[in-house]
Design an enzyme around this catalytic site. Sequence first.
Site, PDB file in Angstrom:
ATOM      1  N   LYS A 148     -67.574  18.539  31.764  1.00 22.33           N
ATOM      2  CA  LYS A 148     -67.901  19.294  33.467  1.00 22.33           C
ATOM      3  C   LYS A 148     -66.676  19.348  34.875  1.00 22.33           C
ATOM      4  O   LYS A 148     -66.114  20.570  34.412  1.00 22.33           O
ATOM      5  CB  LYS A 148     -68.907  19.942  33.361  1.00 22.33           C
ATOM      6  CG  LYS A 148     -69.794  20.303  32.689  1.00 22.33           C
ATOM      7  CD  LYS A 148     -71.495  20.401  33.391  1.00 22.33           C
ATOM      8  CE  LYS A 148     -72.317  18.700  33.932  1.00 22.33           C
ATOM      9  NZ  LYS A 148     -73.199  18.314  33.028  1.00 22.33           N
ATOM     10  N   CYS A 151     -87.206  23.310  39.871  1.00 20.95           N
ATOM     11  CA  CYS A 151     -86.327  22.356  40.227  1.00 20.95           C
ATOM     12  C   CYS A 151     -87.008  21.079  40.562  1.00 20.95           C
ATOM     13  O   CYS A 151     -87.476  19.799  39.998  1.00 20.95           O
ATOM     14  CB  CYS A 151     -84.731  22.082  39.329  1.00 20.95           C
ATOM     15  SG  CYS A 151     -83.701  21.901  40.648  1.00 20.95           S
ATOM     16  N   MET A 152     -86.860  20.976  42.030  1.00 17.43           N
ATOM     17  CA  MET A 152     -87.020  20.025  42.697  1.00 17.43           C
ATOM     18  C   MET A 152     -88.561  20.033  43.289  1.00 17.43           C
ATOM     19  O   MET A 152     -88.594  19.032  44.143  1.00 17.43           O
ATOM     20  CB  MET A 152     -85.850  19.898  43.696  1.00 17.43           C
ATOM     21  CG  MET A 152     -84.452  18.895  42.765  1.00 17.43           C
ATOM     22  SD  MET A 152     -84.839  18.073  41.799  1.00 17.43           S
ATOM     23  CE  MET A 152     -85.806  16.897  42.773  1.00 17.43           C
ATOM     24  N   MET A 205     -86.476  15.626  35.319  1.00 19.05           N
ATOM     25  CA  MET A 205     -87.733  17.860  35.524  1.00 19.05           C
ATOM     26  C   MET A 205     -88.099  17.208  34.420  1.00 19.05           C
ATOM     27  O   MET A 205     -89.341  18.411  34.209  1.00 19.05           O
ATOM     28  CB  MET A 205     -86.138  18.920  34.858  1.00 19.05           C
ATOM     29  CG  MET A 205     -84.995  19.322  35.500  1.00 19.05           C
ATOM     30  SD  MET A 205     -85.735  19.477  36.743  1.00 19.05           S
ATOM     31  CE  MET A 205     -84.737  18.619  38.282  1.00 19.05           C
ATOM     32  N   GLY A 236     -81.413  18.214  40.609  1.00 24.91           N
ATOM     33  CA  GLY A 236     -80.026  18.524  39.443  1.00 24.91           C
ATOM     34  C   GLY A 236     -79.038  19.162  40.215  1.00 24.91           C
ATOM     35  O   GLY A 236     -78.159  20.072  39.145  1.00 24.91           O
ATOM     36  N   GLN A 237     -79.353  20.544  41.230  1.00 23.81           N
ATOM     37  CA  GLN A 237     -78.032  21.234  42.048  1.00 23.81           C
ATOM     38  C   GLN A 237     -77.423  20.523  43.143  1.00 23.81           C
ATOM     39  O   GLN A 237     -77.637  19.050  43.914  1.00 23.81           O
ATOM     40  CB  GLN A 237     -79.318  22.214  42.027  1.00 23.81           C
ATOM     41  CG  GLN A 237     -79.563  23.445  40.969  1.00 23.81           C
ATOM     42  CD  GLN A 237     -79.824  24.323  41.924  1.00 23.81           C
ATOM     43  OE1 GLN A 237     -79.317  25.424  41.551  1.00 23.81           O
ATOM     44  NE2 GLN A 237     -81.318  24.752  41.878  1.00 23.81           N
TER      45      GLN A 237
HETATM   46  S1  SF4 Z   1     -71.343  15.920  39.741  1.00 22.86           S
HETATM   47 FE1  SF4 Z   1     -72.206  16.258  38.019  1.00 22.86          FE
HETATM   48  S2  SF4 Z   1     -70.877  17.385  36.608  1.00 22.86           S
HETATM   49 FE2  SF4 Z   1     -70.278  16.951  38.463  1.00 22.86          FE
HETATM   50  S3  SF4 Z   1     -68.504  15.571  37.056  1.00 22.86           S
HETATM   51 FE3  SF4 Z   1     -70.377  14.318  38.713  1.00 22.86          FE
HETATM   52  S4  SF4 Z   1     -71.626  13.880  36.716  1.00 22.86           S
HETATM   53 FE4  SF4 Z   1     -70.738  15.507  36.029  1.00 22.86          FE
END
Ligand code: SF4
Lengths: 770, 107
Positions: free
Chosen positions: A83, A172-173, A357, A394-395
């Site tokens: 990503k 999520c948290m 999660m 997660g975010q």
């Molecule tokens: S912050 Fe998460 S989504 Fe972005 S490069 Fe690193 S592991 Fe991948």
Amino acid sequence: MDVSRRDFIKASAAAAALAAATGGKFVGSAEAAMDTSGLKWGKAPCRFCGTGCGVLVGVRDGKIVATKGDPQSPVNKGLNCIKGYFLSKILYGKDRLTKPLIRKGDKMVEASWEEAMTLIAGKFKEAIATYGPDSVAIYGSGQWTVFEGYAASKLFKGGIGTNNIEPNARLCMASAVTGFMTTFASDEPMGCYDDLDQGDTYFLWGANMAECHPVLFSRLIDNRLKNPNVKIIDFGTRHTRTSQMADQYIKFVPQTDLALMNGIAHIIVRDKLYDENFIKKHVVFKKGKTSIGYGLEDKFTFTDDPKPQTFDEYKEFLKLYTPEYVSKLSGVPVQTIEAVAKLYADKDRKVNSLWTMGFNQHVRGTWANNLVYNLHLLTGKICKPGENPMSLTGQPSACGTTREVGTFTHRLPADMVVTNPEHREKAAKIWGVDPKKIPAKPTYNATEMFRALDRGDIKVVWVQVTNPFQSLPNLNRYRKGARKGDGRFVIVSDIYPTRSTELADVILPSASWVEKEGVFGNAERRTQQWFKQVDPPGEARNDLWQTIELARLLGHGNLFPYEYVEKEMWEEYRLFNAGQGKDLAPYEDYTKSRGLRWPVVNGKETLYRYAEGYDPYVKAGEGIKFYKNKKDDGKAVIWARPYEPAAESPDKKYPFWLCTGRVLEHWHTGTMTGRVPELRRAYGAAVCELHPEDAKRLGIKQGSKVKLSSRRGSIVLTADLRGRGKAEKGNVFVAFFDENKLINELCIDAYCPISGEPDYKKCAVKLERA
Amino acid sequence: MKRYLPALTAAALSVLLLAPVLATAADDEAFEKDAAYAEGNPPMVPHRMEPGATGDACLACHLEGKNGAPISPHAVRIDCVQCHGQGEIKETKNATGKKKKKQKEIK
Ligand code: SF4
């Protein structure tokens, strides 16, 4: 595989020589073909996950044309996941929103900012005048920059005078927060990512790190390459890429993680494997209420009633959780439970627990977090380099914005809460408002906020940087609720059309990521700053500007008297944290560094909280001190928390467990990653993972269409019997990124009564051939 | 995977795995230097990948270049699919080099 060790050395050495000869440039890189000369480079944290990788952003002619993993970032040292490598494309989807849009019947019609903001302010004023301040709300995000979250909190709590502010981080948290608060009286981890390199025993609890925290997982695997002693043990209800690369995969029946952790504690206590000295010095015991409910009814409330216990009483509580009893519940063999308990307690092993999660999205999420801390507190494996419990986020700014700024209905910055008059006083003083302005009573958690919109108790809601009408559980109810009319007014700020913008009355086009200046805080307490590097397209504008503009139109412009908004707001925000064990550095320090882990005192970051020699708040000779927990004399709490069943378990009619989650290529609801052709090709649509034996019994083949239904909804998906994740018997898994397959319509909106976080990992479904 | 472990020298690791961290860079010029030093983005995989593909499966060819596979410049990174995703399938060969008449894309 027939690769011998010798071959491997040879190949590695050759590659090393090659890398050295080419000055660190690697062959086979797609970038090699791309001309990167003449680019202007800047830094930013990745836009996606809570890992918080550093990236370098290359700009030409006002457009991001390249990004690279930042070799200077201590988080990722040059590496990204797939990503991150495509960050340069996420802002340039063809359907980028560039103009405000106002609903006229079934059509969304282009409007000027003035028109849109005047309409919005009018709706706010009207609702507040007619129904009071609690009829308006803002629903934000762990992807809000610190500034955006801070401005929203200040305007709603300090200006409008409502606690109707919630972030999607509630989904999520929130259980991680209540876990930290109840055990240590301060949010966020004691350890940091260095533990991934320095420990030797890693228990992953329901965390598919290989797909959801890929760079951190790579750090774990690197550690294991260097140190053959390293063991990675994956507890899960689904066999994932993480399980595949772990040394051991332990499957368990959903929800029985609670019993398993008590079972491990049972053995540690039974065999006297605990650290008695540590417990005497640093631990108190407590119990809370039991049979606490599931939050399924509207306006559900719960207040725990903590009672002190003795160690002996705690031992009594654990008696039930014999390996045999736990094995029967969880399906984990007795020997495995015994072996795991011994590993946790092994004095020669540096033990870490990692979770995300699986624990948090759990109707007993707070308990799950408490129980894992119990194991570390019993064995004294905490606050030491290389051995810590680590709650992954997660975010990108679930920590930095929602948790630290406190953009929840009940919270204020720096762990403060609206229910505490001193905290309100302090916030009001820094904000320059009357303390009476900040209401003492929390209103709605995220789920309840959308229940209130459905009922009509909330009239106006502004959604920023998130996509609730894809990500809430029991979606059908909340999607319908949003469009019931009768004075309801929904505003959505985003960068693309989403399943939420389609339900909006006004859509505002936003700036994202390096189109604005920002600060994010990642899972290891690292605060990272970036500057604006490109202009947003068309008339798109920063959410921060949008919020401040609403403030101005509502007559609260005086709350934001800044010239250099970000810097001055930061210095104001910092006042909350100073002296609270949460100190933040002056703004410039972040512009110059690749992030700093708080508390930052005298320019020095803190690797290990509560530990002498690392944490400046711990005095010489104290060793370890949980100094934030003043009411328990600086000790942490071991909680007696029982196993209780899920809100909905499989039965005759709905015989399967449904678990939802992520895949590597897509992030959250896929609004950004779904616009990158390469990522879409790599993983195009959500599928239904199920076990081949279950499939056979139902006459379902690989690739055939299956109808998946719960008591709340039903969708058709393609069956996948041999995907990258493998469902256990009686379980199915569906990813939630796919806007064409709203799996959350099936999810139950039951939540942890303490944290208010819904359980997206467990509900009952049935499967049929479609 | 573990069979590799003792083979790795610290030197190979520091070159391959994680770039050494240089002095803190703040200004644009320094960012540019860092960018020049940083690796490029990884290529996607132009052949069919097994859903469970990780280091073992990939390095079977990409360690030594069997079946005409490009040699991995960083064979110590064994979670290959973290960075290299399924790309457009161009070849009619699968990852084991055997010719296939028809090849289905993996979802
Ligand atoms: S912050 Fe998460 S989504 Fe972005 S490069 Fe690193 S592991 Fe991948």
